[in-house]
Design a protein around this motif. Structure first.
Motif, PDB file in Angstrom:
ATOM      1  N   HIS A  52       0.841  -1.184   0.000  1.00 39.32           N
ATOM      2  CA  HIS A  52       0.000   0.000   0.000  1.00 39.32           C
ATOM      3  C   HIS A  52       0.882   1.241   0.000  1.00 39.32           C
ATOM      4  O   HIS A  52       2.089   1.153   0.203  1.00 39.32           O
ATOM      5  N   ASN A  53       0.251   2.389  -0.260  1.00 40.10           N
ATOM      6  CA  ASN A  53       0.977   3.651  -0.192  1.00 40.10           C
ATOM      7  C   ASN A  53       0.111   4.689   0.523  1.00 40.10           C
ATOM      8  O   ASN A  53      -0.962   4.366   1.038  1.00 40.10           O
ATOM      9  N   ASP A  54       0.583   5.926   0.558  1.00 46.39           N
ATOM     10  CA  ASP A  54      -0.144   6.973   1.277  1.00 46.39           C
ATOM     11  C   ASP A  54      -1.527   7.216   0.677  1.00 46.39           C
ATOM     12  O   ASP A  54      -2.471   7.553   1.400  1.00 46.39           O
ATOM     13  N   ALA A  55      -1.663   7.060  -0.638  1.00 44.90           N
ATOM     14  CA  ALA A  55      -2.960   7.273  -1.278  1.00 44.90           C
ATOM     15  C   ALA A  55      -3.976   6.241  -0.801  1.00 44.90           C
ATOM     16  O   ALA A  55      -5.160   6.567  -0.615  1.00 44.90           O
ATOM     17  N   ASP A  56      -3.534   4.996  -0.611  1.00 45.18           N
ATOM     18  CA  ASP A  56      -4.434   3.958  -0.106  1.00 45.18           C
ATOM     19  C   ASP A  56      -4.932   4.306   1.295  1.00 45.18           C
ATOM     20  O   ASP A  56      -6.118   4.153   1.601  1.00 45.18           O
ATOM     21  N   ILE A  57      -4.011   4.767   2.150  1.00 44.71           N
ATOM     22  CA  ILE A  57      -4.382   5.121   3.518  1.00 44.71           C
ATOM     23  C   ILE A  57      -5.333   6.319   3.520  1.00 44.71           C
ATOM     24  O   ILE A  57      -6.336   6.336   4.241  1.00 44.71           O
ATOM     25  N   THR A  58      -5.040   7.322   2.693  1.00 41.81           N
ATOM     26  CA  THR A  58      -5.905   8.499   2.608  1.00 41.81           C
ATOM     27  C   THR A  58      -7.304   8.117   2.146  1.00 41.81           C
ATOM     28  O   THR A  58      -8.309   8.622   2.670  1.00 41.81           O
ATOM     29  N   PHE A  59      -7.383   7.222   1.178  1.00 39.56           N
ATOM     30  CA  PHE A  59      -8.679   6.758   0.674  1.00 39.56           C
ATOM     31  C   PHE A  59      -9.490   6.095   1.787  1.00 39.56           C
ATOM     32  O   PHE A  59     -10.665   6.423   1.999  1.00 39.56           O
ATOM     33  N   ALA A  60      -8.876   5.177   2.514  1.00 41.21           N
ATOM     34  CA  ALA A  60      -9.594   4.470   3.571  1.00 41.21           C
ATOM     35  C   ALA A  60      -9.998   5.414   4.697  1.00 41.21           C
ATOM     36  O   ALA A  60     -11.142   5.391   5.167  1.00 41.21           O
ATOM     37  N   ARG A  61      -9.053   6.261   5.121  1.00 41.87           N
ATOM     38  CA  ARG A  61      -9.355   7.203   6.199  1.00 41.87           C
ATOM     39  C   ARG A  61     -10.458   8.186   5.812  1.00 41.87           C
ATOM     40  O   ARG A  61     -11.304   8.550   6.635  1.00 41.87           O
ATOM     41  N   GLY A  62     -10.443   8.649   4.576  1.00 40.47           N
ATOM     42  CA  GLY A  62     -11.433   9.619   4.136  1.00 40.47           C
ATOM     43  C   GLY A  62     -12.790   9.011   3.873  1.00 40.47           C
ATOM     44  O   GLY A  62     -13.819   9.615   4.173  1.00 40.47           O
ATOM     45  N   MET A  63     -12.822   7.777   3.338  1.00 44.53           N
ATOM     46  CA  MET A  63     -14.091   7.175   2.951  1.00 44.53           C
ATOM     47  C   MET A  63     -14.884   6.679   4.157  1.00 44.53           C
ATOM     48  O   MET A  63     -16.114   6.603   4.095  1.00 44.53           O
TER      49      MET A  63
END
Length: 212
Positions: A52-63
């Motif tokens: 995973h990368n930062d974009a994956d974490i941002t997606f999960a945290r935001g969604m």
């Protein structure tokens, strides 16, 4: 002399057994190991690749809070909506997004990433700022004032407000999911993003039909 031959034969058999045991072992020199892409099962039971990368974490945290707000809005329809079609749609939204929250939390647990760094109320956006994806990608989130307005309405006024707000909310989720597909690398997160796009686009079409 005879006993000497018997002893020699027994020694030879013992040596042969030892050699057979050695050759039966794995001589490749390799040992099992976990690669970065091996699936990891989180505490929630959701299996996600470790890659995973930062974009994956941002997606999960935001969604996660984005879905939570959609569910909160949908629950209001139970005793406020005038249209039975809208009540059925709201129930469908709630049933679809609640399991996705569990999946998203499973991703974060598998990646050892805390569920933090987002504003759970408005995402720092005004209602007209649907194109902005900063502050965790919280595009399309309703403000506290908008949620209170929706809570205080009922009947036909609730139906129109709900549809207007949920269309904007879904459009924001679609943009967030597209951003995940463009920048994320985790395959399971990408699959969920594609499902969100397909599901919420179809619901947007349905909601626009109810507005006509």
């Amino acid at each position: 002399m005879k006993s000497t031959n018997v002893a020699a034969t027994a020694a030879a058999l013992t040596a042969a057994l030892v050699l057979t045991g050695c050759t039966g072992a794995d001589t490749s020199g390799s040992t099992p190991s976990s690669s970065p892409a091996d699936p990891t099962t989180s505490e929630s039971g959701t299996q996600a690749s470790a890659e995973h990368n930062d974009a994956d974490i941002t997606f999960a945290r935001g969604m996660i809070p984005h879905h939570q707000q959609a569910i909160e809005m949908s629950k209001l329809a139970d005793d406020r909506a005038a249209s039975p079609e809208l009540r059925r749609l709201a129930a469908k939204i709630e049933q679809a997004q609640a399991p996705e929250i569990t999946t998203l939390r499973g991703f974060l647990a598998a990646w050892n990433a805390p569920e933090s760094g987002v504003d759970h109320e408005s995402g720092g956006h005004e209602s007209g700022d649907h194109e902005s994806d900063d502050h965790g990608g919280m595009s399309g989130m309703m403000t506290g004032d908008q949620m209170r307005q929706l809570e205080q309405s009922s009947g036909a006024a609730f139906d129109r407000s709900f549809l207007d707000m949920m269309i904007a909310h879904h459009e924001g989720a679609v943009r967030m999911a597209k951003k995940q597909l463009a920048n994320g690398i985790n395959p399971e997160a990408g699959e969920l993003a594609r499902n969100i796009i397909d599901t919420q686009r179809a619901e947007i079409t349905e909601m626009r039909g109810l507005l006509d």
